[in-house]
Write an enzyme that holds these catalytic residues in place. Structure first.
Site, PDB file in Angstrom:
ATOM      1  CE  LYS A 117      -3.975   2.124   2.822  1.00 27.92           C
ATOM      2  NZ  LYS A 117      -4.717   1.637   3.847  1.00 27.92           N
ATOM      3  CB  SER A 177      -8.357   3.175   3.058  1.00 28.21           C
ATOM      4  OG  SER A 177      -7.420   2.746   3.858  1.00 28.21           O
ATOM      5  CB  SER A 228      -8.351   0.570   5.724  1.00 35.35           C
ATOM      6  OG  SER A 228      -9.143   1.423   5.804  1.00 35.35           O
TER       7      SER A 228
END
Lengths: 496, 99
Positions: A79, A154, A178
């Site tokens: 990420k 996310s 997330s």
């Protein structure tokens, strides 16, 4: 043998140990697939092809010298919230569009030691604020199962990349769901460890008392293998715990004898959720667990408002550092106040601005105790309630329930309603508030207009009981093959 | 709670954010709704609990501070937009309230 990109981490490592393929072969297969599919998904923000080829060659050399390891030569992606020296790290924000960090996050260092191969950095909601991955400055991530639907956030890029076979595993972060929510929407396994189990050093901060790094993988076994590399105390992170890291993969017995599992039945659940829970009960009992119904923990009057106050308060404090002077988006000007305001106003996107202002409100003089102080007290109330249930005294080892209220929703469906967006995380937030380990595993499908849409089952354990959570998830996956199903990708043949 | 426009003005000053007109309109609608939503918390009985109870329960033992070398500044920060020798240079601050 399956196409290389379809292998699990465990299968790929075994194939390389047998000499069936090299790390360079595997790396090239993934790079080709990224080239064929990423434009339609928006999962990768940066592809580090040159670095990946170097790391793959190094992994092959280490294996040729006799070294073995579960992640040696395995391609993965991060990420874009984990800093990587010399490799752009944007946090999904225009504010950091050109930021090249001078140091590595601890998890990246540990994966380098393990010999894993970094393919690149993955799209995400800006500064991890969102649950649909529509709040990225670089465009939304599309769901591989239906590109007109959200991937979840996310860590949407991290989930979509694993689901589409663009990497063997990825790392994400989980502040209120997330990792688990996008894992559920994309049909992969998403694991959030206990707060403090994995170092947060080098992770761009959103809400520091809740943020935790974790894994997105095809299987719980793969999650256990990755956790074996990244878990453990880090002197560079004062919140990382001095706790023994168990042999997570070695503990996957496929059996749950002696465990007591609470089945959390939502008050407003639908027929799909009822079926998901019926199947879960049958599978967990077949694995040897004792299953009993419990009251669902998703008390909205407590859970979501508490989370909103805490994360907006912490975000407003953490993001105060972005001034465009030391680093970050800069707007020239001859007045300091105007320069700061313009740089932050342009550098931050809509959701980040909204949360900064909300956080500023709940911390303002006269409101602080009514909002932030009260949210801290309610969080402690939630933590005590969960601890009372998930403890030797309370009797339960695990709580199991749906990860989300339904499958992935259409792009744009909740963009104009912030409260509706916050409520997406209602089943996942409690584990964050209490610092507990939790995993989402694929558990059946909903019938969407364009084909099947994955559903997720969440398993929450006692604090520091990662081994038990992973064992339960692995036992579930040994008896349910939802994790094996792949989305049909239009250009799969080109990269198979 | 102040009127929405005044609220957004006040918060933007505190948070050092300048907004374009459409964003202001959106936030003047959104913020009161979010505040009304979190106001549910006020009804929760938290008597007997302290704001700092949780940090005690979640805390980890801290290691001792160890003095070590710093990274060279050139390796940490890109060239700033404005500099004066070894210092960051910034424009002066005008007190907007004072005009």
């Amino acid at each position: 043998m399956l196409p290389l990109w379809q292998l699990t981490v465990a299968e790929a490592a075994a194939a390389m140990d047998r000499g069936d393929m090299s790390a360079v072969d595997l790396c090239e297969a993934y790079l080709a697939r990224i080239g064929a599919l990423n434009d339609g998904l928006g999962a990768f923000l940066t592809v580090s092809a040159d670095l990946a080829r170097i790391q793959a060659a190094q992994a092959d050399a280490r294996r040729a010298a006799g070294e073995r390891g579960p992640l040696l030569g395995i391609p993965y992606a991060l990420k874009d919230l984990f800093v990587t020296a010399g490799l752009r790290t944007t946090a999904g924000s225009r504010m950091l569009a050109d930021y090249v960090p001078p140091y590595d996050a601890t998890v990246y260092r540990r994966l380098q030691v393990a010999g894993a191969v970094l393919l690149g950095k993955l799209n995400m909601d800006e500064f991890a604020m969102g649950s649909s991955n529509e709040f990225s400055a670089y465009g939304a991530v599309r769901n591989p199962w239906d590109r007109e639907r959200v991937a979840g956030g996310s860590s949407g890029g991290s989930a979509a990349a694993v689901a589409a076979g663009l990497c063997a595993f990825s790392l994400g972060t989980d502040t209120g769901g997330s990792i688990r929510l996008p894992a559920s929407f994309c049909g992969v396994t998403g694991f959030k460890p206990s707060y403090g189990r994995v170092s947060r050093y080098g992770m761009v901060a959103f809400a520091s008392s809740l943020d935790q790094a974790g894994t997105l993988t095809r299987t719980a076994r793969d999650a256990a293998l990755v956790m074996g590399a990244i878990a453990g105390q880090d002197p560079l992170d004062a919140t990382s715990a001095d706790k023994v890291v168990e042999g997570y993969a070695a503990g996957l017995s496929g059996r749950l004898d002696g465990l007591r599992v609470g089945l959390a039945i939502p008050e407003a659940g639908d027929a799909e959720q009822a079926q998901l829970l019926t199947d879960a009960r049958r599978i967990l009992e077949a694995a040897g667990a004792t299953v009993e119904d419990v009251r669902a923990t998703a008390d909205e009057a407590l859970i979501v408002p508490t989370y909103v106050v805490l994360v907006t308060a912490e975000a407003s404090a953490n993001l105060a550092r972005y001034d465009g002077i030391r680093y970050g988006h800069h707007v020239p000007g001859d007045d300091l106040a105007a320069m700061l305001g313009a740089g932050r106003g342009q550098g931050f996107g809509a959701e980040v601005r909204r949360r900064i202002l909300m956080g500023t409100y709940v911390l303002a003089s006269g409101y602080q105790d009514a909002y932030y102080g009260q949210a801290c007290r309610v969080r402690e109330l939630v933590r005590r309630r969960l601890e009372a249930t998930l403890s030797p005294e309370g009797g339960l080892d695990l709580i199991v329930g749906p990860t989300t209220a339904g499958p992935a929703f259409p792009l744009g469906a909740k963009l104009t309603d912030p409260v509706a967006m916050y409520r997406n995380d209602i089943y996942t937030i409690p584990a964050n508030l209490a610092g507990l380990p939790a995993i989402s595993v694929p558990a059946g499908f909903s019938a969407g207009p364009a084909g099947p849409l994955p559903l997720g089952l969440q398993i929450v354990g006692r604090r520091w009981a990662e081994a038990t959570v992973l064992r339960a998830a692995d036992a579930f996956q040994a008896r349910d093959d939802s994790w094996r199903r792949r989305p049909v990708m239009a250009t799969s043949a080109a990269s198979a | 709670m102040p009127a929405a426009a005044d609220l957004v003005d006040s918060l933007c000053r505190l948070a050092a954010l300048t907004l374009d007109p459409q964003t202001r309109v959106d936030l003047e609608a959104d913020l009161p709704n979010i505040i009304a939503y979190v106001d549910q918390l006020r009804a929760v009985d938290t008597s007997g609990l302290d704001e700092h109870d949780l940090s005690g329960a979640m805390a980890q033992p801290l290691r001792a501070d160890v003095v070590g070398p710093s990274l060279p500044r050139a390796a940490i920060l890109p060239p700033p937009p404005r500099s004066a020798g070894a210092y960051f240079a910034v424009p002066s601050w005008r007190d907007l309230e004072a005009g």
